[in-house]
Design a protein around this motif. Structure first.
Motif, short mmCIF file in Angstrom:
data_model
loop_
_atom_site.label_atom_id
_atom_site.label_comp_id
_atom_site.label_asym_id
_atom_site.label_seq_id
_atom_site.Cartn_x
_atom_site.Cartn_y
_atom_site.Cartn_z
N GLY A 159 18.81 70.06 -4.26
CA GLY A 159 19.14 69.65 -5.05
C GLY A 159 20.65 69.13 -4.64
N LEU A 160 20.92 70.12 -4.19
CA LEU A 160 22.44 70.07 -4.06
C LEU A 160 22.74 69.11 -2.29
CD1 LEU A 160 24.10 72.99 -5.28
CD2 LEU A 160 24.01 70.80 -5.94
N SER A 161 21.38 69.59 -1.51
CA SER A 161 21.80 68.87 0.02
C SER A 161 20.40 67.20 -0.30
CB SER A 161 20.08 69.98 0.49
OG SER A 161 19.44 69.70 0.29
N LEU A 162 20.89 66.83 -1.46
CA LEU A 162 19.99 65.46 -1.87
C LEU A 162 21.30 64.84 -2.13
CD1 LEU A 162 17.00 66.25 -2.78
CD2 LEU A 162 17.58 65.74 -0.92
N GLN A 163 21.29 63.37 -1.72
CA GLN A 163 22.15 62.53 -2.50
C GLN A 163 20.37 60.47 -2.87
OE1 GLN A 163 24.81 61.36 -0.45
NE2 GLN A 163 24.01 61.84 1.61
N VAL A 164 21.46 60.12 -3.49
CA VAL A 164 20.20 58.37 -3.95
C VAL A 164 19.66 58.18 -2.15
CG1 VAL A 164 20.06 56.41 -4.91
CG2 VAL A 164 21.15 58.58 -6.34
N ALA A 165 21.20 58.33 -1.65
CA ALA A 165 20.85 57.74 0.07
C ALA A 165 19.33 58.04 0.23
CB ALA A 165 22.09 57.53 0.35
N ASP A 166 19.36 59.59 0.28
CA ASP A 166 17.54 60.50 1.71
C ASP A 166 17.09 59.36 0.85
OD1 ASP A 166 19.39 61.96 2.41
OD2 ASP A 166 19.23 62.95 0.24
N PHE A 167 16.83 58.99 -1.02
CA PHE A 167 15.73 58.47 -1.02
C PHE A 167 15.63 57.27 -1.01
CE2 PHE A 167 15.88 61.16 -4.00
CZ PHE A 167 14.56 61.57 -4.69
N LYS A 168 16.41 56.77 -0.35
CA LYS A 168 16.80 54.77 -0.61
C LYS A 168 16.43 54.65 1.58
CE LYS A 168 20.31 52.86 -2.98
NZ LYS A 168 21.76 52.74 -2.99
N THR A 188 11.06 72.43 -11.34
CA THR A 188 11.14 71.75 -9.47
C THR A 188 12.02 70.37 -9.60
OG1 THR A 188 8.88 70.48 -9.40
CG2 THR A 188 9.01 72.94 -8.73
N ILE A 189 11.12 69.54 -9.92
CA ILE A 189 11.45 68.50 -10.18
C ILE A 189 13.27 68.50 -11.52
CG2 ILE A 189 12.10 65.91 -10.08
CD1 ILE A 189 8.45 65.87 -10.10
N LEU A 190 13.75 69.15 -12.35
CA LEU A 190 14.79 68.86 -13.43
C LEU A 190 15.96 69.20 -12.33
CD1 LEU A 190 15.85 67.81 -15.81
CD2 LEU A 190 14.84 70.20 -17.06
N PRO A 191 15.79 70.90 -11.82
CA PRO A 191 16.80 71.15 -11.52
C PRO A 191 18.08 70.59 -9.79
CG PRO A 191 15.49 73.02 -11.34
CD PRO A 191 14.47 70.98 -12.47
N VAL A 192 16.17 69.57 -9.03
CA VAL A 192 17.15 68.95 -8.33
C VAL A 192 17.58 67.59 -8.71
CG1 VAL A 192 15.73 67.30 -6.39
CG2 VAL A 192 14.76 69.15 -6.96
N VAL A 193 17.19 66.91 -9.50
CA VAL A 193 17.93 66.05 -10.36
C VAL A 193 18.98 66.22 -11.02
CG1 VAL A 193 17.46 63.96 -11.90
CG2 VAL A 193 15.15 64.55 -10.56
N LEU A 194 19.53 67.04 -11.32
CA LEU A 194 20.31 67.53 -12.34
C LEU A 194 21.57 67.72 -11.12
CD1 LEU A 194 21.97 69.13 -14.55
CD2 LEU A 194 20.55 71.11 -14.55
N LEU A 254 22.73 64.99 -10.02
CA LEU A 254 23.83 64.07 -10.90
C LEU A 254 25.06 65.06 -10.52
CD1 LEU A 254 21.56 63.89 -13.86
CD2 LEU A 254 22.42 62.53 -12.53
N ILE A 255 24.63 66.23 -10.97
CA ILE A 255 26.66 67.35 -11.09
C ILE A 255 27.61 66.77 -9.54
CG2 ILE A 255 27.01 69.42 -10.83
CD1 ILE A 255 25.07 70.64 -13.15
#
Length: 287
Positions: free
Chosen positions: A22-31, A141-147, A150-151
Motif C-alpha cells: 500500500g505504501l507503493s500505491l496511490q489513488v492515481a494508480d487506480f485512475k 490484504t485490502i485493509l492494510p493496503v488502504v490504511l 491513507l497514512i
C-alpha cells in the motif's frame, strides 16, 4: 508455541507485507485504469482466469499428490505479489500498469479465493463460514493496503518519509520470516514432496509468464507490455496462499508448495532481470 506462530504470526506478517504494498500505491494508480482499461482487463483475465486453468491442467497432467495439488491451486488463486512491482521496475517494464494491476487484483482476490477453492478441493472446506473467510482475507490484504495509502497521503513529514522507505525495504524480510515459520511447521514433510512440488511450481511460473507474453501479443502490445504481463501473471502472491493454507484451512502441509514457490520463483525472475539489463546495454551500445 508453534500453533501460535502459525495462526497469529502469519496473519500479522502478511498484513505487514500488504501494508508495504500500500505504501507503493496511490489513488492515481487506480485512475490509471481510465488511460488503459483494455490492458488492465486483459491482464486481470490472464491472472484470474488463465492462471487457474494452467494450474488445473498441470494438476491433471502430473497427477500431483493432494497436498501439492492443493498448494498449487492456492498459488494460482493468489496472483500478483508484493515483489512483482519491484521486478517490473528492474526489468524496465510498465511500472504504472504493474502497480495498477496489483491494486485491482488485491481487491478481487479476497472474494475469488473462497469461491474458486472447491474446484480442486471439493472435500476441503474453510474452517469458518464463507462470509467470515472473505472478511478475514480482506482484513489482512485490502485493509492494510488502504490504511497505508491513507497514512502516506496525509502524513508526509521527513520522519514519516524515512519510515516509509524502511517499511518498504522490510517487506522482503517479512516474507522470509513467513517462509521460516512455514518451514518449521512442515519440517517433516519437506523432503517427502520436495521434487514434485518444485517441478510443479517452476512449470506453473514459466507457463504463466508465457501466458502473460501471449496476452500482450493478442492485444498488440509492445515489448514493454510483454515484460510487464509476463511478470504480473507469472509472479504469484505466495504469502496469501500460505495464509489461506495455514489460517483459513488450518492445514499447514498445504503451504509446502507456496513455500517452495516463494524460493524458486526467484530463478525465472532473476533471468528476466538479467535478460532485460543485457538487452538494455546492447541497445545503448548499438546507439
Amino acid at each position: 508455541m508453534e500453533n501460535i506462530m502459525l495462526t497469529v504470526g502469519i496473519p500479522i506478517i502478511l498484513a505487514w507485507v500488504m501494508f508495504c504494498v500500500g505504501l507503493s500505491l496511490q489513488v492515481a494508480d487506480f485512475k490509471h485504469a481510465v488511460n488503459f482499461p483494455g490492458k488492465i482487463i486483459a491482464g486481470l483475465l490472464a491472472q484470474l482466469v488463465g492462471l487457474p486453468i494452467i494450474a488445473f491442467l498441470l494438476i491433471q497432467c502430473f497427477s500431483l499428490p493432494q497436498p501439492v495439488a492443493a498448494g498449487l491451486w492456492l498459488l494460482a488463486l493468489a496472483p500478483g505479489g508484493a515483489s512483482s512491482n519491484a521486478i517490473t521496475h528492474l526489468c524496465r517494464g510498465d511500472s504504472a500498469l504493474s502497480i495498477s494491476m496489483t491494486a485491482f487484483s488485491s481487491l478481487i482476490v479476497p472474494f475469488s479465493i473462497p469461491v474458486l477453492l472447491p474446484i480442486v478441493m471439493p472435500d476441503t472446506v474453510l474452517n469458518m463460514p464463507l462470509k467470515t473467510a472473505v472478511l478475514q482475507l480482506m482484513a489482512v490484504t485490502i485493509l492494510p493496503v488502504v490504511l497505508a495509502m491513507l497514512i502516506k497521503h496525509y502524513f508526509s513529514s521527513q520522519i514519516m518519509q524515512r519510515f516509509y522507505a524502511i517499511a518498504e525495504r522490510s517487506s522482503l524480510w517479512a516474507l522470509c520470516l513467513m517462509v521460516a515459520i512455514t518451514v518449521i511447521a512442515n519440517g517433516n514433510k519437506m523432503t517427502e514432496l520436495f521434487s514434485i512440488a518444485a517441478l510443479a511450481v517452476l512449470v506453473l511460473c514459466l507457463l504463466a509468464m508465457l501466458l502473460g507474453i501471449l496476452t500482450a501479443k493478442i492485444i498488440h502490445g509492445d515489448k514493454q507490455l510483454s515484460k510487464t504481463f509476463a511478470i504480473e501473471v507469472g509472479i504469484q502472491n505466495a504469502g496469501t496462499a500460505i495464509f489461506v493454507a495455514v489460517v483459513l484451512l488450518q492445514k499447514p502441509e498445504l503451504a509446502l508448495t507456496p513455500l517452495l514457490y516463494g524460493v524458486l520463483m526467484n530463478i525465472p525472475a532473476a533471468l528476466l532481470v538479467f535478460m532485460s539489463k543485457n538487452s538494455h546495454v546492447n541497445q545503448r551500445q548499438a546507439n
